[in-house]
Design an enzyme around this catalytic site. Sequence first.
Site, PDB file in Angstrom:
ATOM      1  N   TYR A 123      28.061 -15.488  31.308  1.00  0.00           N
ATOM      2  CA  TYR A 123      29.441 -15.105  31.607  1.00  0.00           C
ATOM      3  C   TYR A 123      30.306 -16.300  31.945  1.00  0.00           C
ATOM      4  O   TYR A 123      31.477 -16.358  31.612  1.00  0.00           O
ATOM      5  CB  TYR A 123      29.481 -14.075  32.737  1.00  0.00           C
ATOM      6  CG  TYR A 123      29.319 -12.663  32.215  1.00  0.00           C
ATOM      7  CD1 TYR A 123      30.284 -12.131  31.360  1.00  0.00           C
ATOM      8  CD2 TYR A 123      28.223 -11.895  32.535  1.00  0.00           C
ATOM      9  CE1 TYR A 123      30.141 -10.859  30.844  1.00  0.00           C
ATOM     10  CE2 TYR A 123      28.070 -10.607  32.029  1.00  0.00           C
ATOM     11  CZ  TYR A 123      29.040 -10.103  31.182  1.00  0.00           C
ATOM     12  OH  TYR A 123      28.908  -8.847  30.675  1.00  0.00           O
ATOM     13  N   GLU A 219      -1.264  -5.919  34.943  1.00  0.00           N
ATOM     14  CA  GLU A 219      -0.185  -5.994  33.950  1.00  0.00           C
ATOM     15  C   GLU A 219       1.132  -5.417  34.449  1.00  0.00           C
ATOM     16  O   GLU A 219       2.174  -6.024  34.302  1.00  0.00           O
ATOM     17  CB  GLU A 219      -0.629  -5.288  32.653  1.00  0.00           C
ATOM     18  CG  GLU A 219       0.388  -5.424  31.527  1.00  0.00           C
ATOM     19  CD  GLU A 219      -0.165  -4.995  30.181  1.00  0.00           C
ATOM     20  OE1 GLU A 219      -1.393  -5.095  29.990  1.00  0.00           O
ATOM     21  OE2 GLU A 219       0.624  -4.577  29.321  1.00  0.00           O
ATOM     22  N   ASP A 271      -4.175  -4.366  29.756  1.00  0.00           N
ATOM     23  CA  ASP A 271      -4.520  -3.306  28.796  1.00  0.00           C
ATOM     24  C   ASP A 271      -5.406  -3.871  27.696  1.00  0.00           C
ATOM     25  O   ASP A 271      -5.362  -5.065  27.397  1.00  0.00           O
ATOM     26  CB  ASP A 271      -3.260  -2.719  28.164  1.00  0.00           C
ATOM     27  CG  ASP A 271      -2.472  -1.887  29.158  1.00  0.00           C
ATOM     28  OD1 ASP A 271      -3.015  -1.607  30.249  1.00  0.00           O
ATOM     29  OD2 ASP A 271      -1.314  -1.541  28.850  1.00  0.00           O
TER      30      ASP A 271
END
Lengths: 391, 612
Positions: A123, A219, A271
């Site tokens: 910005y 995770e 995972d």
Amino acid sequence: MAKKSKSPDSSTPASSPPAKVNRSVSNQATREKTLGKILELGKSVSKSALAETDPFVDVPSRTMSNTSYNEVRRLLQMGDATLRRNLFNTGQARKFMQMVLLSKGCKDLLEAQKTLSLRGMYYMSLHTIAGTKEKTFDDQEESDGILEDIEVAIATLRENLHLFAKKRGTMVGNITVVDNGDSIDCRRMGTGGYAIPSICEPSVVQFGKCDAKFVLHVEKDTVWSRFNEDRFWEKHNCILTEGSGQPPRGVRRLLYRLNKELGLPVYCLLDCDPWGHYIYSVIKQGSINLAFESERMAIPDAKYLGIRSGDFVRCELSDDVKISLNDRDIERAKQIAEYPWFIKKKHWQKEIQLMLRNGFKMEVESLITKDISYVTETYVPERLKAKDWID
Amino acid sequence: MDASQQTDSKKSSPRRRGATAEEMSEKQREISVSEFFAKNRHLLGFDNPRKALMTAVKEAVDNALDACEEACIMPHIYIELLQRSETRFKVTIRDNGPGIVRKQIENIFGRLLYGSKFHRLKMSRGQQGIGISAAGMYGLMTTGQPVLIISKTSKKKPSVEVLLKMDTSKNRADVVSETEHPEDDGLFPDGHGTQVSIELEGRYQQGRQSVDEYLDQTAIANPHAHFTYVNPSNETIEFKRGTNELPPEATEILPHPKGIELGTLIQMIERTERTQIGGFLQEEFSRVSPSVSKDICERAGITGRTWVKQIGHKEAEAIYKAIQEARIMSPSTDCLVPIGTKALLSGLLKEVKAEFFTACTRPADVYRGNPFLIEVGLAFGGELPKDELIRVIRFANRVPLLYQQAACASFKAVLETSWKNYGISQSRGSLPDGPVVVMVHMASVWVPFTSESKEAIADYDEIRKEMKLALQEVGRKLGIYLRRRQRMRNEGERRSIFERYIGEIAQATASITGTSAKKIYESLLRVAKRKTEEADAVLNDEGKRVRDSDPFGKDDSVVILPGRVAIAQADSDDDSSDDSDEGSKKSASGTAKTLFGDDDAPSKKPRTRKKA
Ligand SMILES: Nc1ncnc2c1ncn2[C@@H]1O[C@H](COP(=O)(O)OP(=O)(O)OP(=O)(O)O)[C@@H](O)[C@H]1O
Ligand SMILES: [Mg+2]
């Protein structure tokens, strides 16, 4: 967070908590060094401009082909290949302009001794180019990419440019940290945990008293909450962290420092899918994208605890937990197997081959089908005890 | 009927009996042409009120242009549509032509098939002798109002005003009233001219096939004419001249033997004043020399001395056959007056807001013994709509043809041209699309229309072939231009890209280093100029023809308005193609980023939940 420091140069030793509150965002020497590099970039542009030649910036290339695995140090390293970015090239002019513009933004930020999010910097540099309808940036993604280019071009780090990403990642455990002068006891963080800051440089975060013997990194926060609720870190005397998927730089930096400075081994519970494997790879060796940072983030000794393809049979999981691999998964898995740091590792080759043979992936949550606390009370403790992990 | 049933009861079940030949003969009588067309007004272009309004204007304006040109007068034509009610108009057309002598007024405006143009082979707008009287007749039929004609033939004579009412059953007109105007009625400042006013039922709506479109297109094909148009909202629109040269007068020619049909040949033999067949052939046809005449006669088994009177149907047929076999020179083509590339361009330039113009006039050719020539103009880009099919505007002897596009040979020729070769996209069997106006003009001593309302040119192979050749010629030039424009655009874009960013770069660099922003800016600007010099040289002189490395050199058939190119360019800034090694807006991180995403990007884990 971004308070002005009265004594910007005083940085406290990592081990002992400071008596005096120190709220500096970076130390003066680093800051001046970074400012010097930006000035150098600016001077090279103005020099070629005044000489009426085509200004350029050389940006080290952050591609797979320019990344190599250092077998001795066991981490990813960036090669020497650079892309020259010229002003007088229609395809590069805009990027060149953005680079100069953001360099100037970083300079202002450093001089003000403040920090800003990547979004904030976007910005700050966003406006419509005079006399046109064109904006300096189309979106934050464009600005983020250029900031990474600047990082590598002037061989500095985002933290040194006083920039940070959106905060992600949580920690609890047997440790006290000092964050920007505030002492935080990670044993008393309730259900929410300590939000790991984006900038975990020693100038901002120092370690206090630590009794933990290892770090368990999971995770995502759903799994983390399970472990926290079961007070796993208390029972097993460890630190419990989570990185909301691919851990951001702050989390990786903190893990690195816990490993390096406090000597805590890091175990990962991720995972069983290519994505989980890639997360492990990034924690362990560094990312291709940010190979230049591996040295201060990669943890070559990090271990992969689970979950693994064999767990389906070993833990007698039901068919319900299977999620079929799609074409993209298969393609990724094969790619990962080819990574130079995996290719010579029999365990990893076996693991990936088994996953491909299975034809499905599994999430850590699948262990919940056994019992709500199976993962915290049985799975992880058993593995740790048996030193049953892959490296 | 009852009576006939009684008398004719022998047949088994004759519920009805047909009329006898005698009975029918009582009803058999001449149908006047005007009666015929009154019933079949669609044949003349008066099928619906909107079209009728346009047709009435067109017939009068075409006549006015014809008359002016024949009298070698630069036409100034005044057109006024006065709206009386939703569906009722008074149409007035005034010209500065030679005027019409008093005794011909009834014939011209009151009789169908009465005119000066039918019995000759000369290029003109009108050819049938139907046009203006049909318009008057339509007006009378729909409003009951007579036609008002004011005509002045010379400065010295007063203008006469005649009110005419047509009697369709007789194909004649009755004079309702007749007055002489005072000297200074102010209608004809040139001292001569004709004004026609017709009240008729019509509908006014702008857009395609309107009076306005007819006038727009007429102005394109007749840049030597000045039109003053007062529309139903009482606004005056001036169509100014694009050239001050009157087109050369067309010459009249004799028919060519190859263009004559058997029936016409028999008719000509019946009517000729020649006594011997050889003289007949040589005098009444063009390109029949004594030796050609001899050849024809020999082939037909007669001699040049054979009496015309002795020629019966059999002999006529033999002559007809002989003509087809004989070698006869093509008709002379100097009877044709093309609009010409220069005038075509000036017409397009003043009426079409495009950036590129080209035109081509083909050499004359012959169909059915009639000389003709094809001209094509093309305008591209500028303010023309981009996402529409191209527009085809058609003309026959400078008259716009607004209806029946699909039936017209010119339309087919446009369809059959491979526009893709010239950089214009086209899907099979349809018009190409793009900001293009194509104008096709056929000039001929006799234009083969598909109907009396003169809306479409009949599809003769010779005509279509010429049209295609002309279209290919302008197409090739457009192709050259488009390729060149693309190149210029790339250059121009390059320069504008650099200039766009230099300001930002100068300021930011100055703020980092403390060097003067102005100095950096000016230096970089000089580099940008140098780097894009070529594009500069071409774009700088706006409004003038491109000079440097101009592929068209001194080609007079091409006009380019770079000022309008710039407008088109600004609109399409975004679709420019990138020619760099880093085409897309990605950063230097390249492949790694696309494969696994950024470390710091919010983690999205793409997953599809499917049970194995
Ligand atoms: N404004 C005019 N000034 C002078 N003569 C005119 C004018 N309008 C018509 N004429 C004469 O009147 C004749 C008849 O005109 P009309 O429009 O009926 O037929 P045309 O023009 O010969 O053929 P077409 O039916 O094809 O229009 C013309 O041939 C011309 O000689
Ligand atoms: Mg006419």
